[in-house]
Design a protein around this motif. Structure first.
Motif: not given
Length: 216
Positions: A130, A133, A159, A166-167
């Protein structure tokens, strides 16, 4: 300096490489050497030097990470607005170099470059940590920034934006595939009389490879 740069040298003595030692398919031969590097504990065996040439004719190089290899070619991912991407979009050819000093081996790859599909980029992006990402959204890669704090502030913003979800893959981020037409395997030998085995495609659309031994 405690020693002269001109005096730095190493004698290569591990092994040899002959035409009879290699597989007829260079991708299979690459996998053989890559797997051997993994088993030998080589640090980041997928690290490769990527050389591009921009519209201005000036070469540029940097280290990127190989993320997939198949008969289609060698895939890496990046920001499509970075210098490397601008170079590749202007002049879609590149050279890759892998160097495994502990094994006294080098692999050179030349070929044209194509973007991978959005679907393929999506799959790989979803597999990333993450933090990586988020980082793809944070960095305006290759652009000047005022200070490190600029990145820190952008990181906090993204953030917060993607909290508890989800990114998604940024539209400016994805993969390139180097489609090889030349692959060379180099094995260090004593007295700088190294072994070099080169594969060349018979033509750009051919699956057949011509195999040569080159003088060091």
């Amino acid at each position: 300096m405690t020693a002269s740069i001109s005096d730095l040298r190493k004698e290569y003595t591990r092994q040899g490489l002959d035409l009879a030692d290699v597989l007829p398919d260079p991708i299979a031969q690459f996998r053989r050497w890559f797997d051997a590097a993994l088993q030998a504990g080589v640090s980041e065996p997928n690290a490769m030097h990527l050389c591009t040439v921009g519209a201005n004719g000036r070469p540029d190089g940097r280290i990127v990470l190989l993320k997939d290899v198949s008969n289609a070619g060698f895939v890496f991912y990046t920001n499509y607005e970075s210098r490397k991407s601008r170079d590749l979009l202007a002049n879609p050819f590149a050279c890759l170099t892998f160097f495994y000093p502990d094994l006294e081996q080098q692999i050179r790859i030349e070929g044209r470059v194509e973007k991978v599909s959005d679907a393929e980029s999506d799959v790989y992006f979803a597999s990333r940590p993450r933090g990586s990402q988020i980082g793809a959204w944070v960095s305006p890669q290759s652009q000047p920034i005022d200070a490190r704090e600029t990145l820190t502030e952008r990181q906090r913003l993204y953030e917060a934006q993607f909290a508890d979800q989800p990114v998604p893959r940024p539209p400016h981020w994805g993969g390139f595939c180097v489609v090889p037409d030349l692959i060379e395997f180099w094995q260090g030998r004593p007295s700088r009389l190294h072994d070099r085995v080169r594969y060349r495609r018979a033509d750009t659309d051919s699956a057949n490879w011509q195999l040569d031994r080159l003088a060091p």
